[in-house]
Design an enzyme around this catalytic site. Structure first.
Site, PDB file in Angstrom:
ATOM      1  N   SER A  78     -12.234   6.050  -1.347  1.00  0.00           N
ATOM      2  CA  SER A  78     -13.347   5.799  -0.433  1.00  0.00           C
ATOM      3  C   SER A  78     -13.807   7.114   0.174  1.00  0.00           C
ATOM      4  O   SER A  78     -12.989   8.030   0.384  1.00  0.00           O
ATOM      5  CB  SER A  78     -12.905   4.846   0.689  1.00  0.00           C
ATOM      6  OG  SER A  78     -13.895   4.738   1.697  1.00  0.00           O
ATOM      7  N   TYR A 113      -6.592   1.443   6.575  1.00  0.00           N
ATOM      8  CA  TYR A 113      -7.420   1.563   5.368  1.00  0.00           C
ATOM      9  C   TYR A 113      -7.624   3.026   4.995  1.00  0.00           C
ATOM     10  O   TYR A 113      -7.420   3.422   3.838  1.00  0.00           O
ATOM     11  CB  TYR A 113      -8.761   0.878   5.606  1.00  0.00           C
ATOM     12  CG  TYR A 113      -9.749   1.056   4.480  1.00  0.00           C
ATOM     13  CD1 TYR A 113      -9.661   0.271   3.333  1.00  0.00           C
ATOM     14  CD2 TYR A 113     -10.774   1.992   4.562  1.00  0.00           C
ATOM     15  CE1 TYR A 113     -10.565   0.425   2.295  1.00  0.00           C
ATOM     16  CE2 TYR A 113     -11.676   2.154   3.527  1.00  0.00           C
ATOM     17  CZ  TYR A 113     -11.576   1.371   2.400  1.00  0.00           C
ATOM     18  OH  TYR A 113     -12.476   1.535   1.363  1.00  0.00           O
TER      19      TYR A 113
END
Length: 206
Positions: free
Chosen positions: A94, A108
């Site tokens: 990401s 995350y």
């Protein structure tokens, strides 16, 4: 999971269950005659303020996003190393791993940052044995998860944030990410390993 000759098999799997994951990969390899492509794409991102993030919540995110990827790599290695045509591992990470964009994403971001490091380490260790490893880092992607996230907050504010943060002025479509993964696992990328490729519409330039 893709096997030799371009054949594919699929099924539901909880990658946080190491035994079930390993068994599924071994079954796929037996059915397909090997495994030459692994894309670690399973992930969760429940937004949780740090003061509310307990050990159970942390372990759930890391168990799926990071431990699950490790389990898949370990299970696929016997079929990948020293394979005649080589093999490729792609971790879906990401842009948030490099530039966190919102509060409440500690677990995350940590998991995705670790996946970038995992790809680099795999590239170094497995390169001499014919296995390439890369990370593909998308920005926001139009998925049911993003839709649910937007529905839980101010949709107009999210749209404005996207407009300001992404020079191409849209979120990524799943196909935008899939095409880059396809490049990574193809012979077009045969001399590319250990890299993180951003699929971000220019977001990392802002």
């Amino acid at each position: 999971m893709s096997g030799c000759g371009g054949r594919v098999t699929a099924g539901h799997l909880d990658v946080s269950d190491a035994a079930a994951t390993t068994a599924a990969i071994q079954a796929a390899a037996a059915e397909l005659g090997g495994i030459d492509i692994l894309v670690n794409n399973a992930g969760v991102y429940p937004p949780t303020p740090l003061e509310d993030l307990d050990a159970e919540g942390w372990s759930r995110v890391l168990g799926i996003n990071l431990d699950g990827a490790f389990t898949c790599v370990r299970a696929c290695l016997p079929f990948m190393v020293d394979a005649p045509r080589g093999a490729t591992i792609v971790n879906i990470t990401s842009t948030g791993a490099h530039r966190p964009q919102a509060a409440g994403m500690t677990a995350y971001v940590a998991s995705k940052h670790a996946l970038d490091g995992l790809a680099k380490s795999l590239a170094l260790e497995l390169g001499p044995r014919g296995v390439r490893a890369l990370a593909v880092a998308p920005t926001m992607v139009a998925t049911p998860g993003l839709t649910a996230l937007a529905a839980g907050g101010d949709v107009d504010a999210l749209a404005q944030r996207i407009h300001e943060a992404i020079p191409l002025r849209r979120v990524a479509a799943p196909e935008d990410v899939a095409r880059v993964v396809l490049f990574c696992v193809s012979d077009l990328a045969s001399f590319v390993t250990g890299s993180t490729i951003f699929v971000d519409g220019g977001a990392m330039t802002v």
